[in-house]
Design a protein around this motif. Structure first.
Motif, PDB file in Angstrom:
ATOM      1  N   ASP A  44       0.863  -1.170   0.000  1.00 42.16           N
ATOM      2  CA  ASP A  44       0.000   0.000   0.000  1.00 42.16           C
ATOM      3  C   ASP A  44       0.909   1.232   0.000  1.00 42.16           C
ATOM      4  N   MET A  45       0.354   2.409  -0.272  1.00 40.95           N
ATOM      5  CA  MET A  45       1.188   3.613  -0.301  1.00 40.95           C
ATOM      6  C   MET A  45       0.940   4.514   0.913  1.00 40.95           C
ATOM      7  N   ASP A  46      -0.204   5.198   0.945  1.00 40.96           N
ATOM      8  CA  ASP A  46      -0.459   6.186   1.992  1.00 40.96           C
ATOM      9  C   ASP A  46      -0.560   5.519   3.355  1.00 40.96           C
ATOM     10  N   GLY A  47       0.264   5.970   4.283  1.00 40.72           N
ATOM     11  CA  GLY A  47       0.269   5.404   5.625  1.00 40.72           C
ATOM     12  C   GLY A  47       1.153   4.185   5.760  1.00 40.72           C
ATOM     13  N   THR A  48       1.606   3.647   4.632  1.00 42.72           N
ATOM     14  CA  THR A  48       2.465   2.470   4.646  1.00 42.72           C
ATOM     15  C   THR A  48       3.865   2.815   4.160  1.00 42.72           C
ATOM     16  N   LEU A  49       3.951   3.492   3.029  1.00 38.55           N
ATOM     17  CA  LEU A  49       5.238   3.937   2.494  1.00 38.55           C
ATOM     18  C   LEU A  49       5.440   5.438   2.635  1.00 38.55           C
ATOM     19  N   VAL A  50       4.356   6.204   2.527  1.00 34.24           N
ATOM     20  CA  VAL A  50       4.460   7.659   2.628  1.00 34.24           C
ATOM     21  C   VAL A  50       3.457   8.188   3.646  1.00 34.24           C
ATOM     22  N   ASP A  51       3.831   9.291   4.277  1.00 30.34           N
ATOM     23  CA  ASP A  51       2.961   9.954   5.240  1.00 30.34           C
ATOM     24  C   ASP A  51       2.321  11.159   4.564  1.00 30.34           C
ATOM     25  N   SER A  52       1.082  10.997   4.153  1.00 27.85           N
ATOM     26  CA  SER A  52       0.341  12.065   3.485  1.00 27.85           C
ATOM     27  C   SER A  52      -0.806  12.558   4.360  1.00 27.85           C
ATOM     28  N   THR A  53      -0.694  12.345   5.657  1.00 26.98           N
ATOM     29  CA  THR A  53      -1.802  12.629   6.574  1.00 26.98           C
ATOM     30  C   THR A  53      -2.277  14.069   6.487  1.00 26.98           C
ATOM     31  N   VAL A  54      -1.350  15.011   6.496  1.00 26.31           N
ATOM     32  CA  VAL A  54      -1.738  16.432   6.478  1.00 26.31           C
ATOM     33  C   VAL A  54      -2.482  16.761   5.196  1.00 26.31           C
ATOM     34  N   ALA A  55      -1.973  16.279   4.073  1.00 27.37           N
ATOM     35  CA  ALA A  55      -2.628  16.543   2.790  1.00 27.37           C
ATOM     36  C   ALA A  55      -4.031  15.951   2.764  1.00 27.37           C
ATOM     37  N   VAL A  56      -4.147  14.698   3.144  1.00 28.75           N
ATOM     38  CA  VAL A  56      -5.448  14.008   3.103  1.00 28.75           C
ATOM     39  C   VAL A  56      -6.460  14.705   4.004  1.00 28.75           C
ATOM     40  N   GLU A  57      -6.066  14.969   5.228  1.00 29.47           N
ATOM     41  CA  GLU A  57      -7.009  15.551   6.185  1.00 29.47           C
ATOM     42  C   GLU A  57      -7.380  16.982   5.818  1.00 29.47           C
ATOM     43  N   THR A  58      -6.434  17.746   5.308  1.00 30.95           N
ATOM     44  CA  THR A  58      -6.736  19.126   4.917  1.00 30.95           C
ATOM     45  C   THR A  58      -7.700  19.166   3.738  1.00 30.95           C
ATOM     46  N   ILE A  59      -7.410  18.388   2.711  1.00 34.12           N
ATOM     47  CA  ILE A  59      -8.231  18.415   1.499  1.00 34.12           C
ATOM     48  C   ILE A  59      -9.638  17.884   1.772  1.00 34.12           C
ATOM     49  N   TRP A  60      -9.734  16.793   2.525  1.00 29.36           N
ATOM     50  CA  TRP A  60     -11.058  16.232   2.803  1.00 29.36           C
ATOM     51  C   TRP A  60     -11.841  17.084   3.798  1.00 29.36           C
ATOM     52  N   THR A  61     -11.170  17.758   4.716  1.00 28.66           N
ATOM     53  CA  THR A  61     -11.877  18.662   5.630  1.00 28.66           C
ATOM     54  C   THR A  61     -12.517  19.799   4.865  1.00 28.66           C
ATOM     55  N   ARG A  62     -11.773  20.397   3.948  1.00 38.62           N
ATOM     56  CA  ARG A  62     -12.321  21.488   3.140  1.00 38.62           C
ATOM     57  C   ARG A  62     -13.512  21.004   2.315  1.00 38.62           C
ATOM     58  N   ALA A  63     -13.378  19.831   1.714  1.00 39.44           N
ATOM     59  CA  ALA A  63     -14.469  19.300   0.882  1.00 39.44           C
ATOM     60  C   ALA A  63     -15.701  19.003   1.729  1.00 39.44           C
ATOM     61  N   ALA A  64     -15.496  18.410   2.896  1.00 37.39           N
ATOM     62  CA  ALA A  64     -16.621  18.071   3.769  1.00 37.39           C
ATOM     63  C   ALA A  64     -17.360  19.327   4.212  1.00 37.39           C
ATOM     64  N   GLU A  65     -16.612  20.326   4.636  1.00 36.57           N
ATOM     65  CA  GLU A  65     -17.234  21.564   5.109  1.00 36.57           C
ATOM     66  C   GLU A  65     -17.986  22.272   3.986  1.00 36.57           C
ATOM     67  N   ALA A  66     -17.465  22.194   2.763  1.00 38.43           N
ATOM     68  CA  ALA A  66     -18.119  22.838   1.623  1.00 38.43           C
ATOM     69  C   ALA A  66     -19.476  22.206   1.320  1.00 38.43           C
ATOM     70  N   HIS A  67     -19.649  20.958   1.723  1.00 34.18           N
ATOM     71  CA  HIS A  67     -20.905  20.252   1.431  1.00 34.18           C
ATOM     72  C   HIS A  67     -21.704  19.935   2.699  1.00 34.18           C
ATOM     73  N   GLY A  68     -21.366  20.594   3.806  1.00 28.80           N
ATOM     74  CA  GLY A  68     -22.122  20.428   5.038  1.00 28.80           C
ATOM     75  C   GLY A  68     -21.987  19.065   5.675  1.00 28.80           C
ATOM     76  N   LEU A  69     -20.842  18.428   5.501  1.00 28.90           N
ATOM     77  CA  LEU A  69     -20.609  17.092   6.050  1.00 28.90           C
ATOM     78  C   LEU A  69     -19.669  17.164   7.243  1.00 28.90           C
ATOM     79  N   ASP A  70     -19.676  16.101   8.038  1.00 28.24           N
ATOM     80  CA  ASP A  70     -18.792  16.012   9.196  1.00 28.24           C
ATOM     81  C   ASP A  70     -17.399  15.605   8.720  1.00 28.24           C
TER      82      ASP A  70
END
Length: 208
Positions: free
Chosen positions: A14-40
């Motif tokens: 696997d890649m994310d979380g196994t070979l590379v740490d992309s946590t900040v990117a994933v959480e930032t991008i999905w937080t913005r998307a969730a908030e834009a659509h009224g999601l948690d």
């Protein structure tokens, strides 16, 4: 942690979380998307780990048209590929991959990311790519379905049971198990990849 060397004919990463740490990117991008659509955001992030972007969009925005969901998926993928921040290696990932390549051991990347994103994140983290890449474009059903792992094993010419998968997230763990591979879970079985060594014979002995 396994108490004895593991024997396999191929390694599937696997890649994310196994070979590379992309946590900040994933959480930032999905937080913005969730908030834009009224999601948690927390719920969206938890669901997204290990899944293809399109699958997460389809799950949380089922009432949008197909074109609408494809547009949002494309925007999110573009944001991921153009992420301006750091992408770091999981400790030991680059050294392990160099060992694998030097030993000539069959290996594949099995990721829910697109091919462009996989190449970008691996390069940013300084982790060499294995010979085979299985990405979002290659399978009809993403993790937790086993399709990616089965395809990787097929491309390597190795039975899934003779492969050792490296995963971290529940969706990926379920995919590897459903494919019938052996499995090491980063963060559970091993803290990272610093202790993993490929046997000097290059014939499939993995020490952890």
């Amino acid at each position: 942690m396994p108490s004895a060397p593991l024997t396999c004919r191929a390694l599937l990463f696997d890649m994310d979380g196994t070979l590379v740490d992309s946590t900040v990117a994933v959480e930032t991008i999905w937080t913005r998307a969730a908030e834009a659509h009224g999601l948690d955001p927390a719920e969206v992030i938890a669901y997204s780990h290990g899944r293809q972007t399109a699958d997460t969009v389809d799950h949380f925005l089922p009432d949008l048209s197909g074109d609408g969901r494809r547009r949002i998926t494309g925007e999110l993928r573009q944001q991921e590929e153009q992420w301006p921040g750091r992408i770091d290696e999981i400790p030991g990932a680059a050294d392990l991959m160099r060992q694998v390549l030097a030993a000539g051991m069959p290996a594949a990347l099995v990721t829910s990311a697109t091919r462009d994103l996989a190449r970008a994140r691996m390069a940013a983290a300084g982790v060499p790519l294995p010979g085979v890449l299985v990405t979002a474009e290659d399978v009809d059903h993403g993790k937790p379905a086993p399709d990616g792992y089965l395809l990787a094993a097929h491309r390597l010419g190795v039975d899934p049971a003779d492969c050792l998968g490296f995963e971290d997230a529940p969706n990926g763990i379920a995919a590897a198990r459903a494919a019938g591979t052996q499995l090491l879970v980063v963060g559970r079985d091993i803290p990272d990849l610093t202790t993993v060594r490929v046997g000097g014979d290059g014939h499939g002995t993995v020490n952890v």
